[in-house]
Design an enzyme around this catalytic site. Structure first.
Site, PDB file in Angstrom:
ATOM      1  N   ARG A  23      21.138  14.048  19.173  1.00 19.23           N
ATOM      2  CA  ARG A  23      19.758  14.568  19.323  1.00 19.23           C
ATOM      3  C   ARG A  23      19.528  15.141  20.716  1.00 19.23           C
ATOM      4  O   ARG A  23      18.632  15.948  20.938  1.00 19.23           O
ATOM      5  CB  ARG A  23      18.755  13.421  19.092  1.00 19.23           C
ATOM      6  CG  ARG A  23      18.807  12.817  17.698  1.00 19.23           C
ATOM      7  CD  ARG A  23      17.991  11.533  17.653  1.00 19.23           C
ATOM      8  NE  ARG A  23      18.558  10.537  18.587  1.00 19.23           N
ATOM      9  CZ  ARG A  23      17.934   9.388  18.895  1.00 19.23           C
ATOM     10  NH1 ARG A  23      16.719   9.106  18.406  1.00 19.23           N
ATOM     11  NH2 ARG A  23      18.514   8.522  19.710  1.00 19.23           N
ATOM     12  N   GLU A  28      16.136   6.050  31.405  1.00 20.65           N
ATOM     13  CA  GLU A  28      14.981   5.489  32.080  1.00 20.65           C
ATOM     14  C   GLU A  28      14.853   6.188  33.436  1.00 20.65           C
ATOM     15  O   GLU A  28      15.695   5.992  34.315  1.00 20.65           O
ATOM     16  CB  GLU A  28      15.143   3.980  32.284  1.00 20.65           C
ATOM     17  CG  GLU A  28      15.134   3.180  30.999  1.00 20.65           C
ATOM     18  CD  GLU A  28      15.272   1.678  31.239  1.00 20.65           C
ATOM     19  OE1 GLU A  28      15.351   1.255  32.402  1.00 20.65           O
ATOM     20  OE2 GLU A  28      15.334   0.933  30.233  1.00 20.65           O
ATOM     21  N   ASP A  48       1.943  10.642  41.637  1.00 23.99           N
ATOM     22  CA  ASP A  48       3.072  11.460  41.174  1.00 23.99           C
ATOM     23  C   ASP A  48       2.784  12.913  41.534  1.00 23.99           C
ATOM     24  O   ASP A  48       1.656  13.387  41.327  1.00 23.99           O
ATOM     25  CB  ASP A  48       3.238  11.361  39.647  1.00 23.99           C
ATOM     26  CG  ASP A  48       4.004  10.114  39.230  1.00 23.99           C
ATOM     27  OD1 ASP A  48       4.143   9.889  38.011  1.00 23.99           O
ATOM     28  OD2 ASP A  48       4.458   9.358  40.119  1.00 23.99           O
ATOM     29  N   ASN A  49       3.794  13.592  42.052  1.00 28.97           N
ATOM     30  CA  ASN A  49       3.645  15.012  42.399  1.00 28.97           C
ATOM     31  C   ASN A  49       4.667  15.845  41.637  1.00 28.97           C
ATOM     32  O   ASN A  49       5.737  15.353  41.258  1.00 28.97           O
ATOM     33  CB  ASN A  49       3.851  15.210  43.911  1.00 28.97           C
ATOM     34  CG  ASN A  49       2.771  14.516  44.721  1.00 28.97           C
ATOM     35  OD1 ASN A  49       1.655  14.332  44.268  1.00 28.97           O
ATOM     36  ND2 ASN A  49       3.108  14.134  45.949  1.00 28.97           N
ATOM     37  N   ARG A  59      10.701  23.564  51.375  1.00 26.72           N
ATOM     38  CA  ARG A  59       9.461  22.804  51.629  1.00 26.72           C
ATOM     39  C   ARG A  59       9.831  21.645  52.555  1.00 26.72           C
ATOM     40  O   ARG A  59      10.633  20.804  52.219  1.00 26.72           O
ATOM     41  CB  ARG A  59       8.869  22.265  50.325  1.00 26.72           C
ATOM     42  CG  ARG A  59       8.422  23.367  49.359  1.00 26.72           C
ATOM     43  CD  ARG A  59       7.942  22.788  48.067  1.00 26.72           C
ATOM     44  NE  ARG A  59       7.642  23.799  47.065  1.00 26.72           N
ATOM     45  CZ  ARG A  59       6.397  24.171  46.730  1.00 26.72           C
ATOM     46  NH1 ARG A  59       5.342  23.616  47.344  1.00 26.72           N
ATOM     47  NH2 ARG A  59       6.201  25.080  45.788  1.00 26.72           N
ATOM     48  N   HIS A  62       8.417  17.347  56.073  1.00 24.47           N
ATOM     49  CA  HIS A  62       7.056  16.806  56.078  1.00 24.47           C
ATOM     50  C   HIS A  62       7.035  15.284  56.115  1.00 24.47           C
ATOM     51  O   HIS A  62       7.938  14.622  55.604  1.00 24.47           O
ATOM     52  CB  HIS A  62       6.315  17.245  54.808  1.00 24.47           C
ATOM     53  CG  HIS A  62       6.218  18.720  54.657  1.00 24.47           C
ATOM     54  ND1 HIS A  62       5.953  19.341  53.451  1.00 24.47           N
ATOM     55  CD2 HIS A  62       6.363  19.738  55.538  1.00 24.47           C
ATOM     56  CE1 HIS A  62       5.929  20.634  53.603  1.00 24.47           C
ATOM     57  NE2 HIS A  62       6.182  20.921  54.865  1.00 24.47           N
ATOM     58  N   HIS A 119      10.801  14.529  55.241  1.00 26.95           N
ATOM     59  CA  HIS A 119      11.449  14.920  53.981  1.00 26.95           C
ATOM     60  C   HIS A 119      11.290  16.415  53.741  1.00 26.95           C
ATOM     61  O   HIS A 119      10.260  17.018  54.082  1.00 26.95           O
ATOM     62  CB  HIS A 119      10.812  14.139  52.825  1.00 26.95           C
ATOM     63  CG  HIS A 119      11.281  14.607  51.499  1.00 26.95           C
ATOM     64  ND1 HIS A 119      10.466  15.313  50.635  1.00 26.95           N
ATOM     65  CD2 HIS A 119      12.501  14.534  50.910  1.00 26.95           C
ATOM     66  CE1 HIS A 119      11.155  15.620  49.553  1.00 26.95           C
ATOM     67  NE2 HIS A 119      12.387  15.156  49.694  1.00 26.95           N
ATOM     68  N   LYS A 168       2.561  27.005  57.277  1.00 26.83           N
ATOM     69  CA  LYS A 168       2.595  25.707  57.982  1.00 26.83           C
ATOM     70  C   LYS A 168       4.024  25.349  58.371  1.00 26.83           C
ATOM     71  O   LYS A 168       4.303  24.918  59.487  1.00 26.83           O
ATOM     72  CB  LYS A 168       2.011  24.636  57.045  1.00 26.83           C
ATOM     73  CG  LYS A 168       2.200  23.198  57.468  1.00 26.83           C
ATOM     74  CD  LYS A 168       1.636  22.229  56.424  1.00 26.83           C
ATOM     75  CE  LYS A 168       2.586  22.019  55.260  1.00 26.83           C
ATOM     76  NZ  LYS A 168       2.164  20.967  54.314  1.00 26.83           N
ATOM     77  N   ASP A 169       4.951  25.545  57.448  1.00 30.04           N
ATOM     78  CA  ASP A 169       6.341  25.149  57.711  1.00 30.04           C
ATOM     79  C   ASP A 169       7.030  26.091  58.685  1.00 30.04           C
ATOM     80  O   ASP A 169       7.868  25.687  59.486  1.00 30.04           O
ATOM     81  CB  ASP A 169       7.110  25.071  56.395  1.00 30.04           C
ATOM     82  CG  ASP A 169       6.616  23.918  55.540  1.00 30.04           C
ATOM     83  OD1 ASP A 169       7.009  23.857  54.354  1.00 30.04           O
ATOM     84  OD2 ASP A 169       5.823  23.104  56.043  1.00 30.04           O
TER      85      ASP A 169
HETATM   86  C1  LIG Z   1       1.473  17.276  49.138  1.00 37.33           C
HETATM   87  C2  LIG Z   1       0.148  17.543  48.456  1.00 37.33           C
HETATM   88  C3  LIG Z   1      -0.432  18.797  48.481  1.00 37.33           C
HETATM   89  N1  LIG Z   1      -1.637  18.991  47.848  1.00 37.33           N
HETATM   90  C4  LIG Z   1      -2.214  20.345  47.875  1.00 37.33           C
HETATM   91  C5  LIG Z   1      -2.464  20.865  49.271  1.00 37.33           C
HETATM   92  C6  LIG Z   1      -2.200  22.348  49.162  1.00 37.33           C
HETATM   93  O1  LIG Z   1      -3.397  23.041  48.782  1.00 37.33           O
HETATM   94  C7  LIG Z   1      -1.199  22.465  48.012  1.00 37.33           C
HETATM   95  C8  LIG Z   1       0.206  22.727  48.487  1.00 37.33           C
HETATM   96  O2  LIG Z   1       0.486  21.756  49.486  1.00 37.33           O
HETATM   97  P1  LIG Z   1       1.789  21.905  50.404  1.00 37.33           P
HETATM   98  O3  LIG Z   1       2.002  23.349  50.753  1.00 37.33           O
HETATM   99  O4  LIG Z   1       1.636  20.908  51.525  1.00 37.33           O
HETATM  100  O5  LIG Z   1       2.921  21.446  49.398  1.00 37.33           O
HETATM  101  P2  LIG Z   1       4.451  21.169  49.807  1.00 37.33           P
HETATM  102  O6  LIG Z   1       4.915  22.148  50.811  1.00 37.33           O
HETATM  103  O7  LIG Z   1       5.193  21.037  48.533  1.00 37.33           O
HETATM  104  O8  LIG Z   1       4.371  19.752  50.507  1.00 37.33           O
HETATM  105  C9  LIG Z   1       5.210  18.689  50.139  1.00 37.33           C
HETATM  106  O9  LIG Z   1       6.480  19.062  50.572  1.00 37.33           O
HETATM  107  C10 LIG Z   1       7.449  18.086  50.854  1.00 37.33           C
HETATM  108  C11 LIG Z   1       8.572  18.264  49.880  1.00 37.33           C
HETATM  109  C12 LIG Z   1       7.006  16.689  50.922  1.00 37.33           C
HETATM  110  O10 LIG Z   1       7.819  15.787  51.056  1.00 37.33           O
HETATM  111  C13 LIG Z   1       5.583  16.337  50.833  1.00 37.33           C
HETATM  112  O11 LIG Z   1       5.385  15.533  49.695  1.00 37.33           O
HETATM  113  C14 LIG Z   1       4.645  17.456  50.785  1.00 37.33           C
HETATM  114  O12 LIG Z   1       4.271  17.750  52.118  1.00 37.33           O
HETATM  115  O13 LIG Z   1      -1.248  21.216  47.307  1.00 37.33           O
HETATM  116  C15 LIG Z   1      -2.307  17.994  47.189  1.00 37.33           C
HETATM  117  O14 LIG Z   1      -3.402  18.216  46.634  1.00 37.33           O
HETATM  118  N2  LIG Z   1      -1.753  16.738  47.161  1.00 37.33           N
HETATM  119  C16 LIG Z   1      -0.543  16.469  47.774  1.00 37.33           C
HETATM  120  O15 LIG Z   1      -0.057  15.315  47.715  1.00 37.33           O
END
Ligand SMILES: Cc1cn([C@H]2C[C@H](O)[C@@H](COP(=O)(O)OP(=O)(O)O[C@H]3O[C@H](C)C(=O)[C@H](O)[C@H]3O)O2)c(=O)[nH]c1=O
Length: 182
Positions: A23, A28, A48-49, A59, A62, A119, A168-169
């Site tokens: 299938r 898990e 959870d993201n 990315r 952070h 990370h 930002k990055d």
């Molecule tokens: C992280 C996060 C973001 N947001 C919103 C804020 C911004 O409007 C949008 C994109 O956020 P950002 O550009 O910070 O997303 P990433 O660049 O993927 O950030 C993550 O990237 C690396 C891999 C990490 O380890 C962190 O978990 C996290 O910083 O999502 C939320 O609403 N909740 C959240 O927990």
């Protein structure tokens, strides 16, 4: 679930036991008891993201400062990324060192990145969908970043792709100027 501490032993690579039949497959993707046995302490996840990235998107790096520091259990459900954790605990014998792992939908590997680590990941496939659990809620005012190619950390990103970064990055400070954990 096989748990393997990496060169920085607080960072743990998990490889699930996959059950395949005609299938498809079952595994898990999270088991609290097995996870805590491997990590050696109680861990509670509260969020959870899920992000999707195109090839070359990087990315990171952070982290959130205390009291909002996040442990992250990360995995890929589509595509391939190279995932990196950087020890930013000043008191650690591995302060400033990094470890990485290739996470793919195929290998179903997961990486535990504890609090006290920065990370990030770079997307190696055309697209990648990245899912992760965090031990603390998003707290944007406590968010910090370190530039992805910091010479003092010297991460060997496995691609010559020029990364695609968020504003930002792309303007993140160097490790030497970063607010770190004691
Ligand atoms: C992280 C996060 C973001 N947001 C919103 C804020 C911004 O409007 C949008 C994109 O956020 P950002 O550009 O910070 O997303 P990433 O660049 O993927 O950030 C993550 O990237 C690396 C891999 C990490 O380890 C962190 O978990 C996290 O910083 O999502 C939320 O609403 N909740 C959240 O927990």
């Amino acid at each position: 679930m096989k748990a393997t501490p990496l060169e920085i032993p607080e960072v743990i690579l998990f490889e699930p036991r996959v059950f395949e039949d005609d299938r498809g497959f079952f595994f898990e993707s999270f088991n609290q008891r097995q996870f805590e046995d491997a990590v050696g302490r109680q861990v509670t996840f509260v969020q959870d993201n899920h992000s999707k990235s195109a090839q070359g998107v990087l990315r990171g790096l952070h982290y959130q400062l205390n009291p909002h520091a996040q442990g992250k259990l990360v995995r890929v459900v589509q595509g391939e990324v190279f995932d990196v954790a950087v020890d930013i605990r000043r008191s650690s014998s591995t302060f400033g060192r990094w470890v990485g792992a290739t996470l793919t939908a195929g290998n179903k590997r997961q990486l535990w990145v504890p609090e006290g680590f920065a990370h990030g990941f770079i997307t190696l496939s055309d697209t990648a969908e990245f899912l992760y659990k965090t031990t603390n809620f998003y707290a944007p005012k406590s968010e910090r970043a370190i530039i992805w190619n910091d010479p003092d950390i010297n991460i060997l990103w496995p691609t010559c792709l020029e990364p695609q970064l968020s504003g930002k990055d792309g303007t993140a400070p160097p490790f030497l100027n970063a607010e770190v954990f004691e």
